[in-house]
Motif scaffolding. Structure first.
Motif, PDB file in Angstrom:
ATOM      1  N   ARG A  76      -8.553   3.485  -4.077  1.00 55.92           N
ATOM      2  CA  ARG A  76      -8.252   3.619  -2.646  1.00 55.92           C
ATOM      3  C   ARG A  76      -7.357   2.493  -2.155  1.00 55.92           C
ATOM      4  O   ARG A  76      -6.436   2.710  -1.361  1.00 55.92           O
ATOM      5  N   ARG A  91      -3.710   2.898  -0.608  1.00 57.88           N
ATOM      6  CA  ARG A  91      -3.378   2.331   0.708  1.00 57.88           C
ATOM      7  C   ARG A  91      -2.164   1.424   0.618  1.00 57.88           C
ATOM      8  O   ARG A  91      -1.281   1.471   1.477  1.00 57.88           O
ATOM      9  N   HIS A  92      -2.097   0.599  -0.418  1.00 56.06           N
ATOM     10  CA  HIS A  92      -0.942  -0.292  -0.576  1.00 56.06           C
ATOM     11  C   HIS A  92       0.342   0.500  -0.796  1.00 56.06           C
ATOM     12  O   HIS A  92       1.410   0.137  -0.273  1.00 56.06           O
ATOM     13  N   LYS A 150       0.946   3.531   0.308  1.00 54.93           N
ATOM     14  CA  LYS A 150       1.314   4.132   1.591  1.00 54.93           C
ATOM     15  C   LYS A 150       1.935   3.097   2.531  1.00 54.93           C
ATOM     16  O   LYS A 150       2.896   3.394   3.244  1.00 54.93           O
ATOM     17  N   GLU A 151       1.384   1.876   2.541  1.00 60.31           N
ATOM     18  CA  GLU A 151       1.952   0.828   3.385  1.00 60.31           C
ATOM     19  C   GLU A 151       3.368   0.479   2.938  1.00 60.31           C
ATOM     20  O   GLU A 151       4.260   0.290   3.763  1.00 60.31           O
TER      21      GLU A 151
END
Length: 436
Positions: free
Chosen positions: A24, A28-29, A31-32
């Motif tokens: 996860r 998330r990284h 997507k950022e």
């Protein structure tokens, strides 16, 4: 023997939880990172579009700041002029066209035939006789004398000199081979040169591109903005002070606030229709006047000024009001002597931004008749006038090729004024703002 400092081995369930957490976090990284790249790409694309736009405008408009001029030796022969003295009455009847034609014929004696002479006489602008009249009016002793003068070249000649004469590329279909040969002779002899175009800043509009200028539009814009500022700023600030400091919080004030916010999003042409119906049809105010244009732009900029002024008043800490009231000041004294001076920088910033928005508007002014062809510079707020955006609109619709660079040059001037106003607003906010 087990080392007490070493971590206990993970169970299968703990290992699975840690793997899911790592997955996860990795997602998330990613997507950022993708979101950051999309933001950078968006900003880069916007900057590139602005650069392309500015490059295109500057590339087309820089030529309008120079104008071709032809050197001729004119003879103020009284017989050719048809006058024997210099006075306003005789100058109005003098034949200055004949003097210009005689000077051109003397420079190119090989121009024979009606068509050739007509082409020769069209080398200079139709304003040449008026330039000659002005010279004789300022120096009456020139009557009977000779003088070397520079006359504004025709727009077709000017276009050929700027686009084709230097690199010999292409063919300008509006000029005959004979006319091109005369132009090349003048260029080779130094009698045809490009000079700074002061006419662009000193003249009003004209049907002839080489005589067209932006002075009337600039003065009209200034008068219109003065009317707008004189009405919108005090009314907008007063409304903001009342709504923020004195108005009771009830249904009516809520309706007023909602309507103010909605008016800020109304298309500008609606305000033009409102001005046409009220100020012109009902009050019978003069059309195409800075007074009417200023009234329409006042209606359009009032919501912006009210909203920005209320935001500036809200930014003042409540402790300022409480301290003033605790010292015995009235509500009015607290607002006028303490709150308003601290909120004024934000109010001025909002007013400047509102004026910049008003300067660039065209649609509402078209509805109140400021699309008229204006040659004379307006002297008051009731004189017929136009504004710079409308002048750009008119020139963009003109078929002459030379108006293309005039249009782009006027856009450059308008953008320069808008950038200056917005920069002033940012500087004023940074200079006067206080941090609490």
């Amino acid at each position: 023997m087990t080392n007490p400092t070493s971590p206990a081995p993970l169970t299968d369930k703990q290992s699975q939880v840690r793997e899911r957490i790592a997955q996860r976090l990795g997602s998330r990284h990613r997507k950022e990172t993708m979101f950051r790249l999309m933001g950078i790409m968006s900003v880069t694309f916007g900057v590139l579009v602005v650069l392309v736009l500015f490059t295109d405008i500057i590339g087309k408009g820089h030529g309008a700041f120079v104008q071709s001029a032809i050197e001729l030796e004119v003879d103020y022969d009284p017989q050719v002029l048809g006058i024997d003295s210099v006075s306003p009455e005789t100058l109005a009847l003098a034949n200055f066209d004949a003097v210009i034609r005689r000077a051109l014929q003397a420079r190119f004696p090989d121009a024979v035939g009606r068509n050739n002479r007509r082409a020769l006489f069209s080398l200079v602008s139709s304003s040449a006789p008026y330039e000659l009249q002005q010279q004789l009016q300022e120096n009456p002793q020139l009557l009977g004398q000779k003088q070397i003068l520079w006359f504004t070249a025709d727009d077709d000649v000017d276009t050929y000199v700027k686009l084709f004469a230097d690199n010999k590329r292409g063919h300008f279909e509006r000029l005959s081979e004979q006319k091109v040969a005369w132009i090349q002779q003048l260029l080779d002899s130094g009698e045809l040169k490009k000079r700074f175009n002061t006419t662009f800043f000193t003249n009003g509009d004209s049907r002839e591109p080489e005589q067209a200028g932006i002075r009337a539009a600039l003065v009209g814009s200034l008068l219109t903005l003065l009317v707008t500022l004189a009405l919108s700023f005090p009314i907008g600030v007063s409304a903001a002070i009342y709504l923020e400091e004195f108005a009771p919080k009830n249904r009516w004030t809520d309706i007023i606030e909602v309507n103010i916010n909605n008016l800020a999003a109304v298309p500008s042409i609606v305000f033009g229709l409102l001005g046409l119906a009220i100020f012109i049809n009902f009050f019978q105010l003069p059309r195409s006047a800075p007074l009417v244009g200023g009234l329409v732009l006042t209606l359009m900029t009032l919501p912006t000024i009210i909203i920005s002024s209320r935001a500036a008043l809200k930014a003042v800490p409540p402790s300022i009001r409480e301290a003033a009231l605790g010292m015995g000041a009235s509500r009015m004294q607290t607002v006028l002597h303490h709150v308003l001076p601290l909120a004024m920088p934000g109010m001025l910033t909002g007013a400047i931004i509102g004026m910049a928005q008003a300067l660039g508007e065209t649609a509402p002014l078209l509805m109140v008749g400021m699309v008229a062809f204006i040659v004379d510079v307006p002297g008051s707020i009731t004189d017929p006038s136009t504004v710079l955006p409308v002048q750009i609109f008119l020139w963009a619709d003109s078929p002459e090729r030379a108006f293309v660079e005039r249009t782009s040059a006027a856009i450059m001037v308008l953008l320069s004024v808008l950038i200056l106003m917005n920069t002033s607003a940012v500087w004023l906010r940074k200079k006067l703002e206080r941090r609490w």
